[in-house]
Scaffold this active site. Structure first.
Site, PDB file in Angstrom:
ATOM      1  N   GLY A   7      41.262  22.622  42.389  1.00  0.00           N
ATOM      2  CA  GLY A   7      40.663  23.291  41.239  1.00  0.00           C
ATOM      3  C   GLY A   7      41.737  23.683  40.245  1.00  0.00           C
ATOM      4  O   GLY A   7      42.577  24.534  40.546  1.00  0.00           O
ATOM      5  N   ALA A   8      41.727  23.027  39.080  1.00  0.00           N
ATOM      6  CA  ALA A   8      42.792  23.244  38.088  1.00  0.00           C
ATOM      7  C   ALA A   8      42.312  24.091  36.924  1.00  0.00           C
ATOM      8  O   ALA A   8      42.765  23.914  35.797  1.00  0.00           O
ATOM      9  CB  ALA A   8      43.314  21.901  37.587  1.00  0.00           C
ATOM     10  N   GLY A  12      43.481  28.442  39.484  1.00  0.00           N
ATOM     11  CA  GLY A  12      44.141  27.378  40.225  1.00  0.00           C
ATOM     12  C   GLY A  12      45.304  26.770  39.473  1.00  0.00           C
ATOM     13  O   GLY A  12      46.376  26.511  40.042  1.00  0.00           O
ATOM     14  N   ASN A 102      36.395  35.315  43.319  1.00  0.00           N
ATOM     15  CA  ASN A 102      35.849  36.660  43.155  1.00  0.00           C
ATOM     16  C   ASN A 102      34.657  36.876  44.074  1.00  0.00           C
ATOM     17  O   ASN A 102      33.976  35.939  44.487  1.00  0.00           O
ATOM     18  CB  ASN A 102      35.411  36.869  41.704  1.00  0.00           C
ATOM     19  CG  ASN A 102      36.582  36.960  40.748  1.00  0.00           C
ATOM     20  OD1 ASN A 102      37.576  37.612  41.029  1.00  0.00           O
ATOM     21  ND2 ASN A 102      36.478  36.297  39.612  1.00  0.00           N
ATOM     22  N   LYS A 205      38.892  44.771  44.505  1.00  0.00           N
ATOM     23  CA  LYS A 205      38.685  43.905  43.337  1.00  0.00           C
ATOM     24  C   LYS A 205      37.198  43.823  42.981  1.00  0.00           C
ATOM     25  O   LYS A 205      36.820  43.820  41.802  1.00  0.00           O
ATOM     26  CB  LYS A 205      39.242  42.510  43.631  1.00  0.00           C
ATOM     27  CG  LYS A 205      39.013  41.470  42.527  1.00  0.00           C
ATOM     28  CD  LYS A 205      39.933  41.666  41.348  1.00  0.00           C
ATOM     29  CE  LYS A 205      39.739  40.606  40.260  1.00  0.00           C
ATOM     30  NZ  LYS A 205      40.216  39.275  40.681  1.00  0.00           N
TER      31      LYS A 205
END
Length: 328
Positions: A7-8, A12, A102, A205
């Site tokens: 995942g870019a 990522g 998340n 978070k």
């Protein structure tokens, strides 16, 4: 050490850019314009300390890569069940898989202990593909504080002056491979902490995401422009208290919820889930919003403020056709 970032996108791409300057053999799974740009011009990560340009091996065909020691998965939660086989093709018998995302992770109740140990979260893994084919024994939790955005194909901007990644196994066990990963990333400017209590970090978070995410979806604004209103700030404080109560009922310590709220109130970064809404991308409604409320019901914690705000935010996503209801 062979490390593949699957995942870019913003998170990522940021991690891959930091890793590329280390001794690790880094590869990247990307697609579309992002893949084309990285192949042609390299991966560009703009940080407060300077610009990192690297040329990691990038492909949209995971099966073309050799088995990896660590796979860092940084896709949105709705995509996870669809990439299970591709992630599996990257693994050898001792590989670890870090899930940087998340919300509540699919592996949450693995090695949890107590009556809920082993509970599967059907909203996040409806066919148990992740549980059965990747397996929670390989899973490592990861919580990122980076405030990143993709500002152009192949270009990531990290807005935070300090960027952090908290990682840990669900069973709390020590793992030399995680220590090695931290030693690779820390010199790059991404501060990595290995914790035996990753669920505490997940909840710390998540409290910020429950508030910032839902309010950002409703207002399309960064929190510094929302939480300066007294009526909103009061509701946000009540939401923080409710989220902390869920965490504590599940045996976790999320820290001081109002400390996170104070930081959120100063943020000029638009929450990622709101960025997804505006860009027409699938939204992490289940992991960030609905599963936490499922857990509240499970442990019988009342959450009237969260219920209202999350239902409104979920309806906004439905109206934009960026979310379709799931079953648990």
């Amino acid at each position: 050490m062979k490390i593949c970032v699957y995942g870019a996108g913003a998170v990522g791409g940021h991690i891959a850019g930091r890793l590329a300057g280390s001794e690790a053999e880094v590869s990247l799974i990307a697609r579309g314009e992002q893949l084309a740009a990285i192949r042609q011009h390299g991966l560009r990560v703009e940080t407060r300390d300077g610009v990192l340009v690297s040329h990691p091996t990038a492909t949209d065909r995971p099966g073309d890569l050799e088995p990896q020691d660590i796979v860092i998965v940084a896709v949105k939660a709705p995509s996870l069940p669809t990439i299970t086989k591709d992630v599996g093709s990257l693994l050898h018998k001792d590989s670890l898989v870090l899930f940087v995302m998340n919300g509540i992770p699919w592996w949450y109740f693995h090695s949890h202990g107590g009556d809920l140990d082993g509970t599967r979260l059907r909203r996040l893994d409806p066919e148990s593909a992740l549980w059965e084919h990747i397996s929670p024994e390989r899973a490592v939790g990861a919580v990122a504080y980076t405030a990143c955005s993709v500002i152009a194909p192949g270009v990531i901007r990290a807005a935070n002056p300090v960027n952090r990644l908290i990682i840990g196994r669900p069973d709390g066990g020590a793992d030399a491979r995680l220590d090695a990963l931290a030693s690779l990333l820390n010199p790059s400017g991404l501060e990595v902490t290995v914790t035996p209590k990753i669920r505490n970090a997940v909840w710390a978070k998540l409290l910020m995401n429950l508030i910032g995410g839902s309010l950002a979806v409703l207002t399309a604004s960064p929190m510094k422009d929302v939480l300066d209103k007294a009526a909103v700030a009061g509701t946000a404080k009540a939401m923080a208290a409710e989220g902390a109560a869920i965490a504590r009922a599940l045996g976790c310590d999320p820290g001081d919820p109002y400390e996170g709220l104070s930081k959120l109130a100063k943020s000029g970064h638009l929450q990622s889930i709101a960025q997804d809404l505006l860009a027409g991308r699938p939204m992490e409604i289940d992991a960030m919003f609905r599963v936490p409320l499922d857990l509240a019901e499970l442990v019988q914690v009342p959450t009237p403020n969260l219920d209202l705000m999350i239902e409104l935010a979920t309806q906004r996503a439905r109206a934009a056709e960026m979310y379709h209801d799931t079953s648990r």
